[in-house]
Design an enzyme around this catalytic site. Sequence first.
Site, PDB file in Angstrom:
ATOM      1  N   GLU A  81      -2.064  -5.103  -3.900  1.00 53.31           N
ATOM      2  CA  GLU A  81      -1.159  -4.362  -3.016  1.00 53.31           C
ATOM      3  C   GLU A  81      -0.059  -5.281  -2.478  1.00 53.31           C
ATOM      4  OE1 GLU A  81      -3.707  -0.705  -1.145  1.00 53.31           O
ATOM      5  OE2 GLU A  81      -4.020  -2.656  -0.233  1.00 53.31           O
ATOM      6  N   ASP A 122       0.842  -1.199   0.000  1.00 47.13           N
ATOM      7  CA  ASP A 122       0.000   0.000   0.000  1.00 47.13           C
ATOM      8  C   ASP A 122       0.880   1.252   0.000  1.00 47.13           C
ATOM      9  OD1 ASP A 122      -2.639   1.442   0.754  1.00 47.13           O
ATOM     10  OD2 ASP A 122      -1.281   2.002   2.365  1.00 47.13           O
TER      11      ASP A 122
END
Lengths: 249, 249
Positions: free
Chosen positions: A139, A70
Amino acid sequence: MHFIQTLHLIILSWYSLFSKNTKEKEFFKSLKQLLGFAPKNLELYHIATTHSSTNHDVGFNNERLELLGDSVFSIIITDFLYHKYPYKNEGELTEVRAKLVSRSMLNNLSIKLGLPALVHANLNASVLKSSSTPGNTLEALVGAIYLDRGIKKACRFIEQKILRVLVDLEVIEQTITNFKSIIINHAQKNRESIEFRVMKEDDEGIRKIFEIALFLQGQQIGSGSGPSKKKAEQAAAHEACLYLSLVEV
Amino acid sequence: MHFIQTLHLIILSWYSLFSKNTKEKEFFKSLKQLLGFAPKNLELYHIATTHSSTNHDVGFNNERLELLGDSVFSIIITDFLYHKYPYKNEGELTEVRAKLVSRSMLNNLSIKLGLPALVHANLNASVLKSSSTPGNTLEALVGAIYLDRGIKKACRFIEQKILRVLVDLEVIEQTITNFKSIIINHAQKNRESIEFRVMKEDDEGIRKIFEIALFLQGQQIGSGSGPSKKKAEQAAAHEACLYLSLVEV
């Protein structure tokens, strides 16, 4: 009998080794095609594609890699937008970035990349696709690339496989709702007078604060405040759009 | 007369050039000491230390660099914590990271680094220190380092000048409130029975949901839910701590 048992065991372990090797080769091949380069540490990608429903142990499912990925995603996207739009201010850049890293966008991108096919999860396929799992896996994959091959390769993957082919930035910019345009179009269409009037300009303290009211045919139908005229106008226009039911809440 | 005027002009422009050079040299020196390495593109650091109260033009105050620096900070801190705590799950890592990049922490670090002395702002000194400007400037500085010398130098700056000398991770970990410990200590101190009881374990859908109730001396004084027993227990313990006024709201 003993000989047959031993032979059976040998065949079984050969088969298991062969089948494991074949699976690993297939995994490597799928990854290479997906990434556009050869992965080195396959274990990282196994973790990145392991959903917590399969393995709850910390570090053996993709939740830690998802957190790392992320952040990697965020710096790469921010750097890209920073250079692509030298005249956008930080608020405008934040808006485009928010769209690019939204849950629905990440899910969508992950599905387009075919990532769900690689995921190990203890969920049925339809739940898997409809949940936030695809986006989270993307992610985690970016986290794995970062650890395996460094930030440059992660950047190359995101730019070449996502930003240049799967994302239309112009469309994204258009979806950022411009309430001021909506209300001005509405007024022009109905030949009504429209005015944004600065009601207060507070220069004290750390930042300026503007308060702006929106008048349609002389009647105030919205007001808003913000650190710039532009932002205060957007806020006032948003209120007016809601008042006239031009947009949904 | 003409000669004197020309001489005057020459002396003035020499003085202005000399004074500008001296200021630039001082700025370079201060930066080198602050960063631990020589900056290359001084212009970036001028922008990083220019508050929007001085210059409202996009790209000539530090707001865009602040956005970029925020992402750089995030990946460097996340990478650091990811490797430092291999056994912490993503929730625990997120909690430590949130403390490290909180507004108050960033302000504090910026002041300790002496950054406010370099800031150009149209604010008085006390407002400057008490606002979020010091923290924002630190983020913008990290953005400038990233653009000037790359992510490795930004990482070196954050690790060597901040994480190793200005931050005590043990203290930070202790400040992350563990409500379960608080309520267990309370019960033990008062010799009261305490029980965390699983009331519901919902296995349907995408994720598990646990509902846990907390009983003190057989009386339910808290309940909570979460995707793991640990998280549901923390939520229940938090409610119980509030009920008994052991923590503030």
